[in-house]
Design a protein around this motif. Sequence first.
Motif, mmCIF file in Angstrom:
data_model
loop_
_atom_site.group_PDB
_atom_site.id
_atom_site.type_symbol
_atom_site.label_atom_id
_atom_site.label_comp_id
_atom_site.label_asym_id
_atom_site.label_seq_id
_atom_site.Cartn_x
_atom_site.Cartn_y
_atom_site.Cartn_z
ATOM 1 N N UNK A 36 47.676 -39.788 -7.432
ATOM 2 C CA UNK A 36 46.487 -39.523 -6.611
ATOM 3 C C UNK A 36 45.519 -38.548 -7.277
ATOM 4 N N UNK A 37 45.929 -37.920 -8.381
ATOM 5 C CA UNK A 37 45.002 -37.050 -9.111
ATOM 6 C C UNK A 37 44.142 -37.942 -10.014
ATOM 7 N N UNK A 38 42.861 -38.030 -9.746
ATOM 8 C CA UNK A 38 42.015 -38.867 -10.610
ATOM 9 C C UNK A 38 41.339 -38.043 -11.702
ATOM 10 N N UNK A 39 41.286 -36.738 -11.494
ATOM 11 C CA UNK A 39 40.762 -35.811 -12.516
ATOM 12 C C UNK A 39 41.370 -34.440 -12.217
ATOM 13 N N UNK A 40 41.799 -33.751 -13.266
ATOM 14 C CA UNK A 40 42.323 -32.387 -13.065
ATOM 15 C C UNK A 40 41.829 -31.489 -14.185
ATOM 16 N N UNK A 41 41.420 -30.307 -13.839
ATOM 17 C CA UNK A 41 40.966 -29.372 -14.861
ATOM 18 C C UNK A 41 41.204 -27.932 -14.438
ATOM 19 N N UNK A 42 41.149 -27.060 -15.428
ATOM 20 C CA UNK A 42 41.217 -25.621 -15.168
ATOM 21 C C UNK A 42 39.861 -25.032 -15.509
ATOM 22 N N UNK A 43 39.334 -24.231 -14.594
ATOM 23 C CA UNK A 43 38.133 -23.446 -14.884
ATOM 24 C C UNK A 43 38.555 -21.994 -15.049
#
Length: 148
Positions: A36-43
Motif C-alpha cells: 500500500x506504500x506507493x511512495x516513501x521518503x525521508x525529509x
Amino acid sequence: MNHKLAIEKILEISSSLKSDTILKTCIEFLYDNFDKYSWIGIYLVKENNLILGPWKGKQATEHVKIPIGKGICGSAAKSGNTEIISDVSSDNRYLACFVSTKSEIVVPIKKDSKVIGEIDIDSNIPNAFNNKDAEFLEKIADIFAKFL
Ligand code: SME
C-alpha cells in the motif's frame, strides 16, 4: 509483511550496515514489503526547511524542499505530531506530488523531542493508514533518529 517482523528486519539492517547506507536500505525495504506504500521518503530538517533524503517510488517528487509549516509535511514538522490524511483531496494543506495519491501519513523523527526529520508515505489507496500504522512508523522513526 506484519509490523513486528518489519521492525525486527529494520533493526537487523540497522545493526549490519554502515550508517550512511542504513536509511536508504530501510526505506527501500519498507517500500518493497508494504504494497500500500506507493511512495516513501525521508525529509530532513535543515534550518526552516525540509529537505528530501532517501526515497523510493515509481516517480520522483518535485517537492524536494518544503518550508516548515507548509503542506502536510511542513505541518507535521511544525507540530511534531503524526498526520494521517485519509483523503488528500479534502485537505487544503496538501501539496500534490502524484495524481495517483489518495491518502498519506507523515511521521516526525525526533531527537530529544526536537523534530529532526520525518517519514512521508503516499498511498494510491484511499484511507490506507490508521493508528496501527502510526504506532509502527513512530517506532521506525525512533530507530532512524539514532542514525541522523
Ligand atoms: N504531500 C506532501 C508533499 C510531499 S509528497 O507527498 C512526496 C505534503 O502535502 O506536504
